[in-house]
Design an enzyme around this catalytic site. Sequence first.
Site, PDB file in Angstrom:
ATOM      1  N   ARG A 449      33.803  -3.589  17.285  1.00 44.12           N
ATOM      2  CA  ARG A 449      33.165  -3.440  18.436  1.00 44.12           C
ATOM      3  C   ARG A 449      31.729  -4.288  18.358  1.00 44.12           C
ATOM      4  O   ARG A 449      30.788  -3.698  18.258  1.00 44.12           O
ATOM      5  CB  ARG A 449      32.995  -2.268  19.126  1.00 44.12           C
ATOM      6  CG  ARG A 449      34.235  -1.400  19.405  1.00 44.12           C
ATOM      7  CD  ARG A 449      34.003  -0.225  19.605  1.00 44.12           C
ATOM      8  NE  ARG A 449      33.290   0.988  19.171  1.00 44.12           N
ATOM      9  CZ  ARG A 449      33.607   2.325  19.037  1.00 44.12           C
ATOM     10  NH1 ARG A 449      34.442   2.833  19.849  1.00 44.12           N
ATOM     11  NH2 ARG A 449      33.081   2.839  18.333  1.00 44.12           N
ATOM     12  N   ARG A 506      30.163   5.542   5.282  1.00 42.63           N
ATOM     13  CA  ARG A 506      28.890   5.525   5.886  1.00 42.63           C
ATOM     14  C   ARG A 506      27.734   6.123   5.144  1.00 42.63           C
ATOM     15  O   ARG A 506      26.380   5.977   5.275  1.00 42.63           O
ATOM     16  CB  ARG A 506      28.979   6.080   7.273  1.00 42.63           C
ATOM     17  CG  ARG A 506      29.131   7.695   7.164  1.00 42.63           C
ATOM     18  CD  ARG A 506      29.276   8.329   8.468  1.00 42.63           C
ATOM     19  NE  ARG A 506      28.167   7.803   9.801  1.00 42.63           N
ATOM     20  CZ  ARG A 506      28.936   7.519  10.931  1.00 42.63           C
ATOM     21  NH1 ARG A 506      29.766   8.287  11.473  1.00 42.63           N
ATOM     22  NH2 ARG A 506      28.181   7.017  11.849  1.00 42.63           N
ATOM     23  N   ASP A 522      26.644   5.589  14.844  1.00 44.82           N
ATOM     24  CA  ASP A 522      27.770   4.722  15.377  1.00 44.82           C
ATOM     25  C   ASP A 522      27.530   3.577  16.261  1.00 44.82           C
ATOM     26  O   ASP A 522      26.460   3.600  16.786  1.00 44.82           O
ATOM     27  CB  ASP A 522      28.674   5.748  16.131  1.00 44.82           C
ATOM     28  CG  ASP A 522      29.449   6.866  15.277  1.00 44.82           C
ATOM     29  OD1 ASP A 522      29.480   6.591  14.036  1.00 44.82           O
ATOM     30  OD2 ASP A 522      29.898   7.823  15.803  1.00 44.82           O
ATOM     31  N   ASP A 524      28.583   2.511  18.754  1.00 45.38           N
ATOM     32  CA  ASP A 524      28.565   3.154  20.520  1.00 45.38           C
ATOM     33  C   ASP A 524      27.464   3.970  20.647  1.00 45.38           C
ATOM     34  O   ASP A 524      27.435   4.092  21.983  1.00 45.38           O
ATOM     35  CB  ASP A 524      29.929   3.441  20.834  1.00 45.38           C
ATOM     36  CG  ASP A 524      30.492   4.885  20.176  1.00 45.38           C
ATOM     37  OD1 ASP A 524      29.615   5.153  19.244  1.00 45.38           O
ATOM     38  OD2 ASP A 524      31.154   5.639  20.540  1.00 45.38           O
ATOM     39  N   GLU A 611      34.017  13.810   8.445  1.00 42.77           N
ATOM     40  CA  GLU A 611      33.007  13.290   7.775  1.00 42.77           C
ATOM     41  C   GLU A 611      31.596  13.893   7.986  1.00 42.77           C
ATOM     42  O   GLU A 611      30.629  14.247   6.640  1.00 42.77           O
ATOM     43  CB  GLU A 611      32.744  11.818   7.462  1.00 42.77           C
ATOM     44  CG  GLU A 611      31.800  11.140   8.470  1.00 42.77           C
ATOM     45  CD  GLU A 611      32.438  10.912   9.940  1.00 42.77           C
ATOM     46  OE1 GLU A 611      31.774  10.447  10.631  1.00 42.77           O
ATOM     47  OE2 GLU A 611      33.467  11.503  10.060  1.00 42.77           O
ATOM     48  N   ASP A 612      31.535  13.955   9.188  1.00 39.23           N
ATOM     49  CA  ASP A 612      30.067  14.622   9.537  1.00 39.23           C
ATOM     50  C   ASP A 612      30.099  16.151   9.188  1.00 39.23           C
ATOM     51  O   ASP A 612      28.992  16.734   9.082  1.00 39.23           O
ATOM     52  CB  ASP A 612      29.797  14.326  11.146  1.00 39.23           C
ATOM     53  CG  ASP A 612      30.977  14.499  11.874  1.00 39.23           C
ATOM     54  OD1 ASP A 612      32.173  14.912  11.360  1.00 39.23           O
ATOM     55  OD2 ASP A 612      31.074  14.450  13.146  1.00 39.23           O
ATOM     56  N   ARG A 657      39.216  19.225  13.384  1.00 39.40           N
ATOM     57  CA  ARG A 657      37.900  19.620  13.142  1.00 39.40           C
ATOM     58  C   ARG A 657      37.768  21.138  12.608  1.00 39.40           C
ATOM     59  O   ARG A 657      36.990  21.554  11.866  1.00 39.40           O
ATOM     60  CB  ARG A 657      37.054  19.061  14.178  1.00 39.40           C
ATOM     61  CG  ARG A 657      37.070  17.538  14.222  1.00 39.40           C
ATOM     62  CD  ARG A 657      36.064  17.248  15.307  1.00 39.40           C
ATOM     63  NE  ARG A 657      34.692  17.212  15.049  1.00 39.40           N
ATOM     64  CZ  ARG A 657      33.824  16.292  14.089  1.00 39.40           C
ATOM     65  NH1 ARG A 657      34.683  15.230  13.721  1.00 39.40           N
ATOM     66  NH2 ARG A 657      32.818  16.611  14.011  1.00 39.40           N
TER      67      ARG A 657
END
Length: 702
Positions: A449, A506, A522, A524, A611-612, A657
């Site tokens: 993006r 990341r 991120d 966005d 991952e978070d 999640r």
Amino acid sequence: MLNKLTSMRIEGQHNVYNAILSIALVLSVVYLYNFFNHSDDVKYYKRNFNMISLNLNNIDELLLRENADTARGRNANCTIWTCVNIYRCGQDRIKVFVYPLQEYVDANSGEGAVHLTNEFYQILNAIVKSPYYTPNPNKACLFVPSIDLLNQNNIRPALVNKALGSLEYWSDGQNHLLFNMLPGTHPSYNRVIDINTDQAIILGGGFDSWAYRVGFDVSIPVWSSLLRKGAMVKSNNEEYLLIVAQLNIFPKHLWILQNISEEHPKEILFLKQCENSSLTRCAVHIKRNPFQYPKVLGKGTFCLLGRSLRLGQPDLLEMLAYNCIPVIAVDNYVLPFEDVIDWRLASIRIRESELPSVVDKLKVISAHRKEELKNQGRLLYNKYFRSLEALTLTILEYLQCRIFPHNNRDKRHWNFLDSSSGRGMNPLFLSRVVNRAEGFTAVILTYDRVDSLFLLIEKLSLVSSLHSILIVWNNQQKAPPLLSALPVISRSIKIVHTRDNRLSNRFFPYKEIQTEALLTIDDDINMLTADEVDFGYEVWREFPDRIVGFPSRLHVWNNFTSHWRYESEWTNQISMVLTGAAFLHKYWSYMYTYRMPPIIKQIVDSRMNCEDIAMNFLVANVTNKPPIKVTPRKKFKCPECINNEMLSADLNHMRERSYCINEFTQIYGRMPLRAVEFRADPVLFKDNFPEKLKRFSDMGTL
């Protein structure tokens, strides 16, 4: 005309000569001043160093008369502010003075107050060789008497009281350190050692909560003469779940342990000590199978440290030396340096009332959790307790942190994980040996993006605390944009093209990162204002051990399914801050990459999700602290992105999640996340004040 020029030249030469003489006079005064001061230090240094270097058999005697001054009784109400003259300590570093070696002898009987042991001699030498030592008592912050109080069984209290009172700089014990840390010592209830210590700081082994003066005394491990310098055994032959090999176990607990060992003969190795074993104790199994102590500790995964007749025993240090996980079953035992070492990361602690169920509690601990505990115990021992010299330096560094907390903000927590390789320096306890750049590095994870990425770069360039930007390009099928095509900003921009499309990329500790602070974001998330990002960084600086960020989430227990659920609704509680827009220390990147259970990274990369959540679990598992949400903003939607481009648009995303939370909980063997009702907002940002009075005025709405 010639005469006039000649006279002017002579006059100029006189001025030069006068200036040189003036400078020489000033330099002479400064030199003499420094010489006398330095020679004073040299005088003290030579005298004291020679005393320290003397053989133990060649020490001067000091006669104690009957009418000699006597130290007063212990002041139970001492604090660092009432019983320590802080003004002696300067502004940045403690200085420690060691009294010259002397033997204090009763003038009437000729008996010595106490004899110097080899252990105490090693401690004094370690202090003298440390950077905290000063030979000049006039410049000292702390004083160490050359009176050996390591073991109260070897002292004559009446004579020691006189010896302490006769010290030249005693002054009611202010700023004095007294070591008391050999087996046999029993600091119990309202007395620490059976002498009058007045206002002196006790560095004691085996404190209980009744005697310990919080923030004043220092709890240290009891030293073991059975451990050679640097001895550390890595045992891979763990035959038993629990080893019970402690001297003088409390009779009631001894009976309980005997019953448990009979019920679980394959899990527990219960040892009886030989009579009159003292420090050279041996141990015999109830079936009369001989074992050599303390090597037998290496045969167990866990070793019990229960209540004994004397708390001052070296069992804890011996367990760490043989990499056996301590199981501490003493309710009021003050563990060594427990206000800066989180012993939950290296030991198991249970209440004394839970002792009958100790085997059941240990059996449910996962293999990964046991490995973590062993690693922490091994590293704590190697770093702080491997020798008397290392222990002495640890004590001095601890006192430095206590007296100058403002200069040692990063030493509030001494647990660490990987100092041998130089990777993963824990910001909670290590001083900044490297001058890292100020500000933060924005680590942007992106795929393709480009337009959204460029907009984010332009917005980040307005943040005053931004140091640099690192773009992690996660698309292997498409080349990243050229640096020349990126927006022109005043900060450095670098691009890393990853080999695989993984969310864990990341968190890799890239060498391009020059700051301690990271903003993981991120591509966005371009709705944050410059004030919001700056404020988030300021909050992180106050809490560098935590995840500090913007989007928050919560884990909730479901009573119907008996599982945890991932909750994204707006609530008063939060337990996670998503790393799509969050500040964290670079240390956690090392931890995530090198020390986190590999199976968690496999789950994250295979599902391209969680991952978070994994990072929140990691940080909470080490710190036992919740993250910090900043600003009231709750909506984090990409205004120019189509939903089907976004990873979270998948209907299975939320379900996965929840699966991650339950799987990570099982892997860690516990739920480390902590829910909190707390949010950090700038002062005055909602008040009706002129904007120019507000430092952070452009704060986003809900």
